[in-house]
Design an enzyme around this catalytic site. Structure first.
Site, PDB file in Angstrom:
ATOM      1  N   ASP A  94       3.772  -0.307   1.590  1.00 37.34           N
ATOM      2  CA  ASP A  94       2.689  -0.781   2.459  1.00 37.34           C
ATOM      3  C   ASP A  94       1.812  -1.717   1.639  1.00 37.34           C
ATOM      4  O   ASP A  94       1.254  -1.326   0.615  1.00 37.34           O
ATOM      5  CB  ASP A  94       1.891   0.441   2.956  1.00 37.34           C
ATOM      6  CG  ASP A  94       0.810   0.052   3.955  1.00 37.34           C
ATOM      7  OD1 ASP A  94       0.473  -1.142   4.064  1.00 37.34           O
ATOM      8  OD2 ASP A  94       0.290   0.965   4.615  1.00 37.34           O
ATOM      9  N   ASP A 120       3.769  -5.532   7.265  1.00 37.11           N
ATOM     10  CA  ASP A 120       3.551  -5.278   5.841  1.00 37.11           C
ATOM     11  C   ASP A 120       4.041  -3.899   5.419  1.00 37.11           C
ATOM     12  O   ASP A 120       3.632  -3.393   4.390  1.00 37.11           O
ATOM     13  CB  ASP A 120       2.059  -5.403   5.507  1.00 37.11           C
ATOM     14  CG  ASP A 120       1.257  -4.183   5.938  1.00 37.11           C
ATOM     15  OD1 ASP A 120       1.578  -3.601   6.991  1.00 37.11           O
ATOM     16  OD2 ASP A 120       0.335  -3.809   5.203  1.00 37.11           O
ATOM     17  N   GLU A 121       4.891  -3.297   6.223  1.00 35.14           N
ATOM     18  CA  GLU A 121       5.183  -1.893   5.986  1.00 35.14           C
ATOM     19  C   GLU A 121       6.634  -1.596   6.341  1.00 35.14           C
ATOM     20  O   GLU A 121       7.114  -2.037   7.379  1.00 35.14           O
ATOM     21  CB  GLU A 121       4.241  -1.103   6.912  1.00 35.14           C
ATOM     22  CG  GLU A 121       4.219   0.350   6.697  1.00 35.14           C
ATOM     23  CD  GLU A 121       3.368   1.045   7.765  1.00 35.14           C
ATOM     24  OE1 GLU A 121       2.425   0.440   8.304  1.00 35.14           O
ATOM     25  OE2 GLU A 121       3.691   2.197   8.064  1.00 35.14           O
TER      26      GLU A 121
HETATM   27  N1  DCP Z   1      -3.599  -4.537  11.770  1.00 30.90           N
HETATM   28  C1  DCP Z   1      -4.168  -4.908  12.984  1.00 30.90           C
HETATM   29  N2  DCP Z   1      -4.813  -3.982  13.767  1.00 30.90           N
HETATM   30  C2  DCP Z   1      -4.900  -2.689  13.355  1.00 30.90           C
HETATM   31  C3  DCP Z   1      -4.323  -2.298  12.124  1.00 30.90           C
HETATM   32  C4  DCP Z   1      -3.677  -3.254  11.360  1.00 30.90           C
HETATM   33  O1  DCP Z   1      -4.062  -6.072  13.371  1.00 30.90           O
HETATM   34  N3  DCP Z   1      -5.530  -1.795  14.101  1.00 30.90           N
HETATM   35  C5  DCP Z   1      -2.936  -5.573  10.943  1.00 30.90           C
HETATM   36  C6  DCP Z   1      -3.851  -6.095   9.874  1.00 30.90           C
HETATM   37  C7  DCP Z   1      -3.382  -5.489   8.598  1.00 30.90           C
HETATM   38  C8  DCP Z   1      -1.910  -5.262   8.861  1.00 30.90           C
HETATM   39  O2  DCP Z   1      -1.798  -5.051  10.275  1.00 30.90           O
HETATM   40  O3  DCP Z   1      -3.591  -6.318   7.481  1.00 30.90           O
HETATM   41  C9  DCP Z   1      -1.363  -4.072   8.109  1.00 30.90           C
HETATM   42  O4  DCP Z   1      -2.003  -2.882   8.528  1.00 30.90           O
HETATM   43  P1  DCP Z   1      -2.356  -1.717   7.518  1.00 30.90           P
HETATM   44  O5  DCP Z   1      -2.730  -0.552   8.351  1.00 30.90           O
HETATM   45  O6  DCP Z   1      -1.276  -1.569   6.519  1.00 30.90           O
HETATM   46  O7  DCP Z   1      -3.693  -2.229   6.829  1.00 30.90           O
HETATM   47  P2  DCP Z   1      -3.902  -3.167   5.590  1.00 30.90           P
HETATM   48  O8  DCP Z   1      -2.611  -3.611   4.983  1.00 30.90           O
HETATM   49  O9  DCP Z   1      -4.817  -4.274   6.004  1.00 30.90           O
HETATM   50  O10 DCP Z   1      -4.704  -2.260   4.598  1.00 30.90           O
HETATM   51  P3  DCP Z   1      -4.186  -1.067   3.669  1.00 30.90           P
HETATM   52  O11 DCP Z   1      -4.464  -1.501   2.258  1.00 30.90           O
HETATM   53  O12 DCP Z   1      -5.011   0.115   4.062  1.00 30.90           O
HETATM   54  O13 DCP Z   1      -2.715  -0.901   3.954  1.00 30.90           O
HETATM   55 MG    MG Z   2      -1.092  -2.278   4.575  1.00 32.12          MG
END
Ligand code: DCP
Ligand code: MG
Length: 354
Positions: A8, A103-104
């Site tokens: 992730d 991203d996952e």
């Molecule tokens: N995303 C979105 N709406 C959400 C959750 C996520 O559009 N409710 C998008 C933005 C994030 C991406 O998906 O950048 C990946 O989600 P993650 O939950 O993995 O969050 P992040 O990568 O941003 O942060 P983390 O470091 O907690 O993984």
């Molecule tokens: Mg993420």
């Protein structure tokens, strides 16, 4: 036994923005929609998270908490390209890659590495490759199953690597709050709390008869998760079958306007993919209610799903499928891709297949 990696990326969208615009590094970056149009936060940089900003929060609220936050509109085409690069790196390690989001992904590397405790070098290499190729950091969890690997990847974010050794799954989960388990949302959490269960350990150790009597068969499923058991296989190539976006709401939504707004945002997010991917014939709406019941409805309108078709058809599916109860999650996908690169006019006039 399996060896599963959950990868992730850290603060994915905002890390990409900070990568591409060095002046944003070290600053509170909020990626999301406009406050005037009731936009929500997609994600925020770690600098902004310190102020309490998080995904799915109203942008207006985020800017109130973090007045110096720099609001940036999402560039989905860029994120999608990076996602493709990541996918190539994953494939270099194993063909058993299950993408979950841009991203996952879950990777099953059992063929290469026989147990999680031997997977340190492989996981570190993958993190290095990701950094070298994309200039981004990832957090990785390694375990014998998907559930534990996912929670492990979250353990030491950002830039983390957490390995849960074979046999230590239950112990690893024990101190966590029950809502960290898959499918235990606020409603279920409340019911568990009312029964005196707050920690995963309590759920794991509860008498099965009592759980079944109080919560039905679901209670026993939760207990298996709490004990660190998860038999789900890594399913590769899911991405090719459907391109989708979904939203989990911070609070369950039962207001029609709010749902239509959320659906419009999902349509906006899908449009770049719609332009790049092969023509699709089918759209799918996914609704998840507060009791975790999932409803999926498909429509194959009989024409290629273009931008003009997607929005009204998605709204129509919502009108037809939603029963008015509070929704936890809304998702929209396109699938049934036409495997020909040239878009001949005839293709736009396909016979309807319901
Ligand atoms: N995303 C979105 N709406 C959400 C959750 C996520 O559009 N409710 C998008 C933005 C994030 C991406 O998906 O950048 C990946 O989600 P993650 O939950 O993995 O969050 P992040 O990568 O941003 O942060 P983390 O470091 O907690 O993984
Ligand atoms: Mg993420």
């Amino acid at each position: 036994m399996r060896t599963i990696l959950h990868v992730d990326l850290d603060a994915f969208y905002s890390s990409i923005e900070q990568r591409d615009r060095p002046e944003l590094r070290g600053k509170p970056v909020i990626v999301g929609g406009d406050p005037e149009s009731r936009g929500v936060v997609a994600t925020a940089s770690y600098e902004a998270r310190k102020f309490g900003v998080h995904s799915a929060m109203a942008t207006r609220t985020a800017l109130r908490l973090c007045p110096h936050g720099i609001l940036i509109h999402p560039r989905f085409d860029v994120y999608r390209r990076v996602s493709g690069e990541l996918h190539e790196l994953f494939q270099a390690l194993t063909p058993l890659v299950e993408p979950v989001a841009f991203d996952e992904a879950y990777l099953d590397i059992t063929e290469r590495v026989s147990s999680p405790e031997r997977a340190g070098a492989a996981a570190r290499s993958l993190k290095d490759w990701i950094r070298a190729k994309t200039d981004l950091t990832a957090s990785i969890g390694v375990a014998t199953n998907k559930l534990v690997a996912k929670i492990a990847s979250d353990w030491r974010k950002p830039d983390g690597l957490t390995i849960v050794r074979t046999g230590e799954e239950r112990e690893f989960l024990a101190p966590l709050q029950v809502n960290r388990l898959l499918g235990i949302g606020p409603q279920t959490e409340k019911r568990l709390h009312a029964a005196g269960i707050e920690l995963v350990a309590q759920l794991a150790d509860a008498a099965p008869e009592w759980l079944a009597a109080r919560f039905g068969p679901g209670g026993l499923q939760w207990q298996r998760m709490a004990q660190g058991v998860d038999e789900r296989a890594v399913v590769p190539d899911r991405e090719l079958k459907q391109i989708s976006r979904e939203r989990t709401f911070p609070r369950d939504i039962s207001n029609r306007n709010a749902l239509e707004g959320a659906l419009n945002e999902l349509v906006d997010e899908l449009i770049p993919s719609l332009r790049e991917a092969l023509p699709a014939r089918t759209l799918t709406l996914k609704l998840r209610y507060e009791d975790l019941a999932i409803v999926t409805r498909r429509r194959t309108p009989g024409t290629v799903v273009t931008e003009d078709v997607l929005r009204p058809e998605a709204q129509r599916l919502l009108r037809e499928s939603w029963d008015g109860r509070p929704l936890r999650l809304l998702g929209l996908g396109i699938s049934n891709f036409i495997p020909v690169p040239d878009r001949q006019p005839a293709l736009f006039d396909l016979p309807s297949r319901q």
